[in-house]
Design a protein around this motif. Structure first.
Motif, PDB file in Angstrom:
ATOM      1  N   ASN A 399       0.800  -1.105  -0.069  1.00 49.72           N
ATOM      2  CA  ASN A 399       0.045  -0.038   0.005  1.00 49.72           C
ATOM      3  C   ASN A 399       0.961   1.366   0.147  1.00 49.72           C
ATOM      4  O   ASN A 399       0.346   2.211   0.013  1.00 49.72           O
ATOM      5  N   MET A 400       2.157   1.248  -0.195  1.00 53.59           N
ATOM      6  CA  MET A 400       2.749   2.152  -0.132  1.00 53.59           C
ATOM      7  C   MET A 400       3.352   2.664  -1.602  1.00 53.59           C
ATOM      8  O   MET A 400       3.531   1.788  -2.397  1.00 53.59           O
ATOM      9  N   GLN A 401       3.247   3.871  -1.960  1.00 54.32           N
ATOM     10  CA  GLN A 401       3.651   4.333  -3.069  1.00 54.32           C
ATOM     11  C   GLN A 401       5.093   4.330  -3.466  1.00 54.32           C
ATOM     12  O   GLN A 401       6.105   4.317  -2.405  1.00 54.32           O
ATOM     13  N   VAL A 402       5.370   4.233  -4.753  1.00 53.11           N
ATOM     14  CA  VAL A 402       6.787   3.862  -5.184  1.00 53.11           C
ATOM     15  C   VAL A 402       7.570   5.126  -4.721  1.00 53.11           C
ATOM     16  O   VAL A 402       8.828   5.022  -4.280  1.00 53.11           O
ATOM     17  N   SER A 403       7.209   6.496  -5.022  1.00 56.21           N
ATOM     18  CA  SER A 403       7.894   7.669  -4.804  1.00 56.21           C
ATOM     19  C   SER A 403       8.399   7.552  -3.470  1.00 56.21           C
ATOM     20  O   SER A 403       9.397   7.866  -2.806  1.00 56.21           O
ATOM     21  N   ARG A 404       7.275   7.150  -2.430  1.00 55.37           N
ATOM     22  CA  ARG A 404       7.791   7.227  -0.985  1.00 55.37           C
ATOM     23  C   ARG A 404       8.605   6.343  -0.545  1.00 55.37           C
ATOM     24  O   ARG A 404       9.164   6.238   0.218  1.00 55.37           O
ATOM     25  N   LEU A 405       8.525   5.038  -1.341  1.00 57.70           N
ATOM     26  CA  LEU A 405       9.282   3.855  -1.152  1.00 57.70           C
ATOM     27  C   LEU A 405      10.545   4.139  -1.397  1.00 57.70           C
ATOM     28  O   LEU A 405      11.734   3.718  -0.689  1.00 57.70           O
ATOM     29  N   VAL A 406      10.989   4.903  -2.485  1.00 59.50           N
ATOM     30  CA  VAL A 406      12.369   4.951  -2.809  1.00 59.50           C
ATOM     31  C   VAL A 406      12.787   6.154  -2.293  1.00 59.50           C
ATOM     32  O   VAL A 406      14.111   6.444  -2.322  1.00 59.50           O
ATOM     33  N   ALA A 407      12.230   6.875  -1.358  1.00 58.83           N
ATOM     34  CA  ALA A 407      12.602   8.161  -0.765  1.00 58.83           C
ATOM     35  C   ALA A 407      13.159   7.880   0.880  1.00 58.83           C
ATOM     36  O   ALA A 407      13.339   8.575   1.574  1.00 58.83           O
ATOM     37  N   THR A 408      12.959   6.565   1.330  1.00 61.91           N
ATOM     38  CA  THR A 408      13.143   6.222   2.693  1.00 61.91           C
ATOM     39  C   THR A 408      14.705   5.999   2.731  1.00 61.91           C
ATOM     40  O   THR A 408      15.525   5.927   1.680  1.00 61.91           O
ATOM     41  N   PRO A 409      15.385   6.233   4.023  1.00 63.19           N
ATOM     42  CA  PRO A 409      16.690   6.599   4.082  1.00 63.19           C
ATOM     43  C   PRO A 409      17.550   5.343   3.947  1.00 63.19           C
ATOM     44  O   PRO A 409      18.603   5.344   3.212  1.00 63.19           O
ATOM     45  N   LYS A 410      16.812   4.024   3.964  1.00 68.04           N
ATOM     46  CA  LYS A 410      17.626   2.996   3.809  1.00 68.04           C
ATOM     47  C   LYS A 410      17.756   2.531   2.368  1.00 68.04           C
ATOM     48  O   LYS A 410      18.725   1.900   1.994  1.00 68.04           O
ATOM     49  N   VAL A 411      16.865   3.243   1.582  1.00 70.48           N
ATOM     50  CA  VAL A 411      17.086   2.887  -0.078  1.00 70.48           C
ATOM     51  C   VAL A 411      18.088   4.199  -0.272  1.00 70.48           C
ATOM     52  O   VAL A 411      18.933   4.033  -1.240  1.00 70.48           O
ATOM     53  N   ARG A 412      17.850   5.334   0.004  1.00 65.78           N
ATOM     54  CA  ARG A 412      18.857   6.499  -0.138  1.00 65.78           C
ATOM     55  C   ARG A 412      20.269   6.265   0.030  1.00 65.78           C
ATOM     56  O   ARG A 412      21.054   7.134  -0.395  1.00 65.78           O
TER      57      ARG A 412
END
Length: 475
Positions: A399-412
Motif C-alpha cells: 500500500n506504499m507508493q513507489v515515490s515514498r518507497l524510494v525516498a526512505t533513508p535505507k534506500v537512499r
C-alpha cells in the motif's frame, strides 16, 4: 686483733677448703682424719659440744630446706613441662580429630558427588541411547521410504545410480518429499523432489504430462546451447542463463491410482536466500546492510535468470527467497516455485493457483482489477521485491507508493541506480512496469558505467604516477 682474726677465720671458714681431689685420698688417710676428728671432739667442752650439735642441726635443717626448695623448683618445672606437653598433645589430638573430621566430610562429599555424577551420567546415557535409537529409527524410516520409492520405480535406470544421504523435507502442506542423494556415476549430490500429482487427463491444468513438459522447459532455460555469431553479438537474445537452477531430469511414474512426479534438481550447499536474509536481518538490535556491489550483482543475476525463463515462455508467478539458492561462492540460482501449479506458460490464464505473499504482485492478489495482465510482469514485481528485501531488510509494503518507497533513508544510502531499479519493477500497475529484458539492459548499463568509472580512476592514478615520475626525473 681478736675481731680482725675472727673475721679472717670466718672468711676462711666460709670459703671452701682447697682439698685435693677425692681420688687422691686413701682409706688410711680417711681413717686417720676420722680418728683425729673424734679426738678433737673429746677435747671440747660440754658447751662447745652443744653448740656444735646445734650448728649441725641448723646446717642439717638449712640443707634440708635448700634441698626441699630445689625439689619444689624441679617439681614445678617438671609439672609445667608436663602440662605443656599435655596441652600440646591435646591440641595435636584436637587438630588431628578436626582434620580427620574434615577429611571424612570431604570424602563423604566426594562420594556423594561421585554417586550423583554417576546417576546423572547413567541418566544422560539412557537419554542419549533413546535419542540415538529414535534418530536411528527416523533415519531408517526415511531411508526405507526412499528405498520403497526406488523399488516402486525400479524400471527407471536413474534410480539405480542414486544413493540416499538425507531427507531434507518430509511431507508438508503440498505433500512433497525432498531427498538429498548422490549419483554413483558422477559422484555429485542431487536433490530429488517427489510429490503425488493427480492425473485427470483431457488437457486439464493438473495433467502430469503437461507439468513434466513445463519443468523440462524450465530445464532448457539453464542448459547451455550453441549460438550463432549473430546471437552472440545480440546480448538481448537470451536462450539460457547459468543463474537458473539446474534441473537434470523430470518424469512421472504411475503408482497405484496416482501419478508420482519426480524432479532431479542440482543440490546447492550454500542454502536458500531466505536463510541468509534471516541470519543477516534477523536481530532487530543489530543494524546491518548488504554491500552495494553485492546488491547489484545479485540483482543482475536474478534479472538474467528471470529473462532466461521468460524467453522460453514461462512465468513462475512465485519468485520467493525460499525458491532462490546460493552456491558456495554466493552466486544466486533461481529455482522452481514452491507450488508448481502456479507456473504459467505463454501467458496462459488456465492456472488458477497463485503463491501469495509479501513478494507477490498486486494483480495476483486482486486478479479482477487486472484481468488481462501479463504473468511475466508479476515476476518482475517479485524481482524488485526480493532485491528490496536484500538491500533494506524487509519486503516492500503493497500500500506504499513507489515515490515514498524510494525516498526512505535505507534506500537512499545506496546510489541512484537502486531507486531507478525499484521504480522500474515495483509499479502497482503491470503496464507501468518494465519487462525483464529492459531490467537486464538497465543493469548492464549500470555495470558498464561502474567499469568505466573504475577504468577512469585507474587511468587517473596511472597519470598521477607518471607525472610524479616525470617531476622526479626533471628535478
Amino acid at each position: 686483733q681478736t675481731t680482725k682474726s675472727s673475721k679472717i677465720d670466718a672468711k676462711t671458714a666460709s670459703e671452701p677448703a682447697s682439698l685435693p681431689p677425692q681420688e687422691e685420698f686413701t682409706q688410711d688417710q680417711l681413717a686417720t682424719e676420722r680418728a683425729a676428728f673424734e679426738r678433737a671432739l673429746e677435747l671440747l667442752s660440754e658447751e662447745q659440744r652443744l653448740t656444735l650439735a646445734r650448728l649441725e642441726v641448723e646446717e642439717k635443717q638449712r640443707l634440708e630446706g635448700s634441698l626441699q626448695q630445689q625439689m619444689d623448683k624441679r617439681i614445678k618445672k617438671y609439672i609445667k613441662k608436663k602440662s605443656k606437653r599435655q596441652r600440646q598433645e591435646r591440641m595435636r589430638r584436637e587438630q588431628f580429630a578436626m582434620e580427620s573430621e574434615d577429611q571424612v566430610e570431604h570424602q563423604r562429599r566426594k562420594e556423594d558427588k561421585f554417586a550423583t555424577d554417576t546417576i546423572d551420567l547413567e541418566n544422560t546415557e539412557k537419554v542419549m541411547r533413546r535419542l540415538e535409537a529414535s534418530e536411528f529409527k527416523a533415519l531408517e524410516r526415511k531411508r526405507a521410504a526412499f528405498l520403497e520409492l526406488v523399488d516402486k520405480c525400479h524400471d527407471r535406470s536413474i534410480f539405480r545410480r542414486l544413493a540416499w544421504e538425507a531427507t531434507l523435507q518430509e511431507r508438508g502442506v503440498l505433500n512433497r518429499v525432498i531427498f538429498r542423494v548422490r549419483d554413483s556415476l558422477t559422484r555429485r549430490q542431487i536433490a530429488l523432489l517427489s510429490m503425488p500429482w493427480p492425473d485427470t487427463g483431457n488437457g486439464h491444468p493438473d495433467n502430469t504430462a503437461r507439468m513434466v513438459d513445463i519443468v523440462r522447459t524450465f530445464q532448457r532455460a539453464s542448459t547451455p546451447v550453441l549460438l550463432t555469431i549473430a546471437q552472440r553479438s545480440d546480448d538481448r537474445h537470451a536462450t539460457f542463463s547459468r543463474y537458473v537452477a539446474g534441473v537434470q531430469d523430470a518424469f512421472s511414474h504411475k503408482i497405484k491410482s496416482w501419478q508420482q512426479l519426480f524432479i532431479l534438481h542440482e543440490y546447492y550447499p550454500g542454502g536458500r536466500l531466505h536463510d541468509a536474509l534471516c541470519n543477516l536481518y534477523g536481530d532487530p538490535n543489530v543494524v546491518r546492510h548488504v554491500p552495494e556491489s553485492l546488491v547489484m550483482r545479485w540483482a543482475s543475476q536474478l534479472a538474467k535468470a528471470v529473462r532466461a525463463v521468460h524467453s522460453h515462455g514461462l512465468a513462475l508467478r512465485g519468485i520467493d527467497p525460499r525458491a532462490i539458492f546460493l552456491t558456495e561462492d554466493n552466486q544466486l540460482r533461481l529455482s522452481l516455485p514452491k507450488d508448481l501449479r502456479a507456473i504459467s506458460i505463454n501467458d496462459g490464464f488456465e492456472s488458477q493457483v497463485s503463491i501469495l505473499g509479501p513478494y507477490s504482485a498486486p494483480e495476483l492478489e486482486d486478479p479482477d482489477s487486472f484481468p488481462h495482465a501479463s504473468h511475466k510482469k508479476a515476476d518482475v514485481f517479485a524481482l524488485g521485491a526480493v532485491i528490496h528485501h536484500v538491500a533494506v531488510g524487509a519486503p516492500p509494503l503493497h500500500n506504499m507508493q513507489v515515490s515514498r518507497l524510494v525516498a526512505t533513508p535505507k534506500v537512499r544510502r545506496y546510489n541512484r541506480w537502486l531507486r531507478d531499479f525499484l521504480r522500474m519493477t515495483l509499479q502497482p500497475a503491470p503496464d507501468d512496469r518494465a519487462t525483464s529484458m529492459d531490467v537486464v539492459d538497465f543493469l548492464n548499463d549500470q555495470a558498464d558505467q561502474v567499469v568505466l568509472m573504475q577504468a577512469e580512476d585507474a587511468s587517473e592514478k596511472e597519470r598521477a604516477i607518471e607525472e610524479a615520475h616525470l617531476t622526479a626525473a626533471t628535478t
